[in-house]
Design a protein around this motif. Structure first.
Motif, PDB file in Angstrom:
ATOM      1  N   THR A 225       4.015 -13.353   9.084  1.00  0.00           N
ATOM      2  CA  THR A 225       4.032 -12.363   7.998  1.00  0.00           C
ATOM      3  C   THR A 225       2.701 -12.372   7.249  1.00  0.00           C
ATOM      4  OG1 THR A 225       6.404 -12.692   7.752  1.00  0.00           O
ATOM      5  CG2 THR A 225       5.286 -11.596   5.946  1.00  0.00           C
ATOM      6  N   ALA A 226       2.153 -13.558   7.037  1.00  0.00           N
ATOM      7  CA  ALA A 226       0.865 -13.668   6.335  1.00  0.00           C
ATOM      8  C   ALA A 226      -0.242 -12.982   7.131  1.00  0.00           C
ATOM      9  CB  ALA A 226       0.520 -15.131   6.109  1.00  0.00           C
ATOM     10  N   GLU A 227      -0.229 -13.134   8.455  1.00  0.00           N
ATOM     11  CA  GLU A 227      -1.235 -12.489   9.300  1.00  0.00           C
ATOM     12  C   GLU A 227      -1.087 -10.973   9.280  1.00  0.00           C
ATOM     13  OE1 GLU A 227      -2.417 -15.499  12.907  1.00  0.00           O
ATOM     14  OE2 GLU A 227      -0.396 -14.655  12.947  1.00  0.00           O
ATOM     15  N   LYS A 228       0.156 -10.492   9.297  1.00  0.00           N
ATOM     16  CA  LYS A 228       0.397  -9.042   9.250  1.00  0.00           C
ATOM     17  C   LYS A 228      -0.165  -8.443   7.963  1.00  0.00           C
ATOM     18  CE  LYS A 228       4.638  -9.117  11.995  1.00  0.00           C
ATOM     19  NZ  LYS A 228       6.100  -9.045  11.912  1.00  0.00           N
ATOM     20  N   ARG A 229       0.122  -9.122   6.847  1.00  0.00           N
ATOM     21  CA  ARG A 229      -0.360  -8.626   5.556  1.00  0.00           C
ATOM     22  C   ARG A 229      -1.878  -8.647   5.492  1.00  0.00           C
ATOM     23  NH1 ARG A 229       4.142 -11.868   1.982  1.00  0.00           N
ATOM     24  NH2 ARG A 229       5.793 -10.343   2.227  1.00  0.00           N
ATOM     25  N   HIS A 230      -2.469  -9.724   5.997  1.00  0.00           N
ATOM     26  CA  HIS A 230      -3.928  -9.829   5.980  1.00  0.00           C
ATOM     27  C   HIS A 230      -4.550  -8.758   6.874  1.00  0.00           C
ATOM     28  CE1 HIS A 230      -7.681 -11.728   5.080  1.00  0.00           C
ATOM     29  NE2 HIS A 230      -7.955 -11.939   6.365  1.00  0.00           N
ATOM     30  N   ALA A 231      -3.907  -8.472   7.994  1.00  0.00           N
ATOM     31  CA  ALA A 231      -4.415  -7.444   8.917  1.00  0.00           C
ATOM     32  C   ALA A 231      -4.354  -6.056   8.273  1.00  0.00           C
ATOM     33  CB  ALA A 231      -3.606  -7.465  10.205  1.00  0.00           C
ATOM     34  N   VAL A 232      -3.276  -5.768   7.547  1.00  0.00           N
ATOM     35  CA  VAL A 232      -3.162  -4.480   6.843  1.00  0.00           C
ATOM     36  C   VAL A 232      -4.259  -4.374   5.789  1.00  0.00           C
ATOM     37  CG1 VAL A 232      -1.740  -3.120   5.265  1.00  0.00           C
ATOM     38  CG2 VAL A 232      -0.699  -4.155   7.269  1.00  0.00           C
ATOM     39  N   ARG A 233      -4.499  -5.478   5.076  1.00  0.00           N
ATOM     40  CA  ARG A 233      -5.555  -5.495   4.065  1.00  0.00           C
ATOM     41  C   ARG A 233      -6.919  -5.207   4.704  1.00  0.00           C
ATOM     42  NH1 ARG A 233      -5.367 -10.585   2.504  1.00  0.00           N
ATOM     43  NH2 ARG A 233      -3.660 -10.301   1.046  1.00  0.00           N
TER      44      ARG A 233
ATOM     45  N   LEU B 131       3.871   0.331   5.816  1.00  0.00           N
ATOM     46  CA  LEU B 131       2.514   0.595   6.268  1.00  0.00           C
ATOM     47  C   LEU B 131       2.096  -0.454   7.306  1.00  0.00           C
ATOM     48  CD1 LEU B 131       0.134   2.536   5.665  1.00  0.00           C
ATOM     49  CD2 LEU B 131      -0.727   0.801   4.087  1.00  0.00           C
ATOM     50  N   ASN B 132       1.463  -0.001   8.381  1.00  0.00           N
ATOM     51  CA  ASN B 132       1.054  -0.942   9.434  1.00  0.00           C
ATOM     52  C   ASN B 132      -0.355  -0.616   9.928  1.00  0.00           C
ATOM     53  OD1 ASN B 132       1.262   0.891  11.922  1.00  0.00           O
ATOM     54  ND2 ASN B 132       3.277   1.130  10.983  1.00  0.00           N
ATOM     55  N   VAL B 133      -0.934  -1.582  10.629  1.00  0.00           N
ATOM     56  CA  VAL B 133      -2.310  -1.488  11.106  1.00  0.00           C
ATOM     57  C   VAL B 133      -2.487  -0.323  12.075  1.00  0.00           C
ATOM     58  CG1 VAL B 133      -4.068  -2.664  12.495  1.00  0.00           C
ATOM     59  CG2 VAL B 133      -2.818  -3.923  10.755  1.00  0.00           C
TER      60      VAL B 133
ATOM     61  N   LYS C 124      -0.515   7.218  -6.039  1.00  0.00           N
ATOM     62  CA  LYS C 124      -0.839   6.097  -6.942  1.00  0.00           C
ATOM     63  C   LYS C 124       0.268   5.060  -6.962  1.00  0.00           C
ATOM     64  CE  LYS C 124      -4.157   8.266 -10.040  1.00  0.00           C
ATOM     65  NZ  LYS C 124      -4.453   8.728 -11.417  1.00  0.00           N
ATOM     66  N   LYS C 125       1.508   5.506  -6.943  1.00  0.00           N
ATOM     67  CA  LYS C 125       2.636   4.574  -6.964  1.00  0.00           C
ATOM     68  C   LYS C 125       2.671   3.744  -5.677  1.00  0.00           C
ATOM     69  CE  LYS C 125       7.403   4.478  -8.555  1.00  0.00           C
ATOM     70  NZ  LYS C 125       8.585   5.265  -8.926  1.00  0.00           N
ATOM     71  N   SER C 126       2.255   4.350  -4.574  1.00  0.00           N
ATOM     72  CA  SER C 126       2.211   3.635  -3.297  1.00  0.00           C
ATOM     73  C   SER C 126       1.192   2.506  -3.341  1.00  0.00           C
ATOM     74  CB  SER C 126       1.848   4.592  -2.158  1.00  0.00           C
ATOM     75  OG  SER C 126       2.822   5.583  -2.012  1.00  0.00           O
ATOM     76  N   ILE C 127       0.059   2.739  -4.023  1.00  0.00           N
ATOM     77  CA  ILE C 127      -0.972   1.711  -4.133  1.00  0.00           C
ATOM     78  C   ILE C 127      -0.412   0.477  -4.837  1.00  0.00           C
ATOM     79  CG2 ILE C 127      -3.176   1.126  -5.237  1.00  0.00           C
ATOM     80  CD1 ILE C 127      -4.078   3.980  -4.683  1.00  0.00           C
ATOM     81  N   ASP C 128       0.374   0.705  -5.893  1.00  0.00           N
ATOM     82  CA  ASP C 128       0.994  -0.425  -6.617  1.00  0.00           C
ATOM     83  C   ASP C 128       1.938  -1.205  -5.709  1.00  0.00           C
ATOM     84  OD1 ASP C 128      -0.370   0.390  -8.865  1.00  0.00           O
ATOM     85  OD2 ASP C 128       1.296   1.607  -9.633  1.00  0.00           O
ATOM     86  N   LEU C 129       2.733  -0.482  -4.889  1.00  0.00           N
ATOM     87  CA  LEU C 129       3.673  -1.140  -3.983  1.00  0.00           C
ATOM     88  C   LEU C 129       2.936  -1.927  -2.891  1.00  0.00           C
ATOM     89  CD1 LEU C 129       6.290   1.740  -3.512  1.00  0.00           C
ATOM     90  CD2 LEU C 129       6.659  -0.405  -4.709  1.00  0.00           C
TER      91      LEU C 129
ATOM     92  N   LEU D 114       0.848  -7.081  -0.670  1.00  0.00           N
ATOM     93  CA  LEU D 114      -0.272  -7.855  -0.155  1.00  0.00           C
ATOM     94  C   LEU D 114      -0.575  -9.095  -0.994  1.00  0.00           C
ATOM     95  CD1 LEU D 114      -2.749  -5.014   0.865  1.00  0.00           C
ATOM     96  CD2 LEU D 114      -1.254  -6.333   2.352  1.00  0.00           C
ATOM     97  N   VAL D 115      -0.294  -9.023  -2.283  1.00  0.00           N
ATOM     98  CA  VAL D 115      -0.571 -10.157  -3.187  1.00  0.00           C
ATOM     99  C   VAL D 115       0.340 -11.332  -2.883  1.00  0.00           C
ATOM    100  CG1 VAL D 115      -0.346 -10.881  -5.611  1.00  0.00           C
ATOM    101  CG2 VAL D 115      -1.627  -8.850  -5.032  1.00  0.00           C
ATOM    102  N   LYS D 116       1.521 -11.086  -2.288  1.00  0.00           N
ATOM    103  CA  LYS D 116       2.457 -12.164  -1.953  1.00  0.00           C
ATOM    104  C   LYS D 116       1.792 -13.204  -1.068  1.00  0.00           C
ATOM    105  CE  LYS D 116       6.765  -9.570  -2.242  1.00  0.00           C
ATOM    106  NZ  LYS D 116       7.913  -9.042  -1.492  1.00  0.00           N
ATOM    107  N   THR D 117       0.917 -12.774  -0.172  1.00  0.00           N
ATOM    108  CA  THR D 117       0.223 -13.693   0.723  1.00  0.00           C
ATOM    109  C   THR D 117      -0.684 -14.631  -0.052  1.00  0.00           C
ATOM    110  OG1 THR D 117       0.160 -11.887   2.321  1.00  0.00           O
ATOM    111  CG2 THR D 117      -1.138 -13.813   2.849  1.00  0.00           C
TER     112      THR D 117
END
Length: 192
Positions: free
Chosen positions: A80-88, A158-160, A173-178, A183-186
């Motif tokens: 899960t951490a890798e997925k989030r980092h990849a999306v970032r 959202l995915n890579v 704008k609301k999507s950016i907050d979500l 992503l901050v969870k990682t």
């Protein structure tokens, strides 16, 4: 944190594709090929190599050795951490390429396609457009699904693959907050 982790983005892209890969290729082994029950010739005295079945893999019309069985697992997994980092990382690349457009909101209360076409015309969007909304309800789906080259995705899904394939990414704008909260969870897990 490596800012340009292309390898991770590539692995996440391939992971997405691997989950949709169909496992339909199957070959017959020597035990599945019809025939071959009778010994072709006697064991000794012929001068030829010994043979027990005409369906041996080295014979014409014999079985296949080590062929696909239909039971292979092609899925490439990421944590899960890798997925989030990849999306970032994918969003960072898209931002550097000036693909991201932020809009206040996407109103589709009546489910009219005109809402989507007006958005595309206003921002002069061409080719593949990814629309990221905070909630993909039936009205939003109705307003976007028949517009060619427009894909709508909920922010939490959202995915890579979608990010890398889009020529323009329109985010509310609301999507950016979500997305930011997800992503901050990682980072929180790493610092713990």
């Amino acid at each position: 944190v490596n800012v340009d982790n292309h390898e991770l983005v590539k692995r996440a892209y391939e992971s997405y594709l691997s989950k949709g890969r169909q496992n339909s290729a199957v070959t017959k082994t020597r035990g599945l090929v019809r025939g071959g029950g009778k010994k072709p010739w006697q064991q000794k005295g012929t001068g030829r190599a010994r043979a027990g079945s005409s369906r041996s893999p080295i014979w014409r019309s014999g079985g296949v050795t080590f062929g696909p069985t239909g039971l292979e697992n092609y899925v490439k997994s990421l944590s899960t951490a890798e997925k989030r980092h990849a999306v970032r990382q994918a969003l960072t690349f898209a931002n550097k390429a000036s693909k991201i457009i932020v809009i206040p909101t996407f109103a589709a209360t009546d489910g009219k396609v005109k809402n989507t076409t007006d958005l595309i015309a206003k921002h002069k969007l061409e080719r593949k457009v990814l629309l990221v909304v905070d909630m993909k309800d039936p009205m939003v789906d109705r307003a976007t699904r028949n517009v060619s080259n427009v894909k709508t995705v909920q922010a939490t899904y959202l995915n890579v693959y979608d990010v890398m394939n889009a020529d323009h990414i329109v985010i509310t704008k609301k999507s950016i907050d979500l997305i930011t909260a997800w992503l901050v969870k990682t980072e929180g897990a790493k610092n713990a």
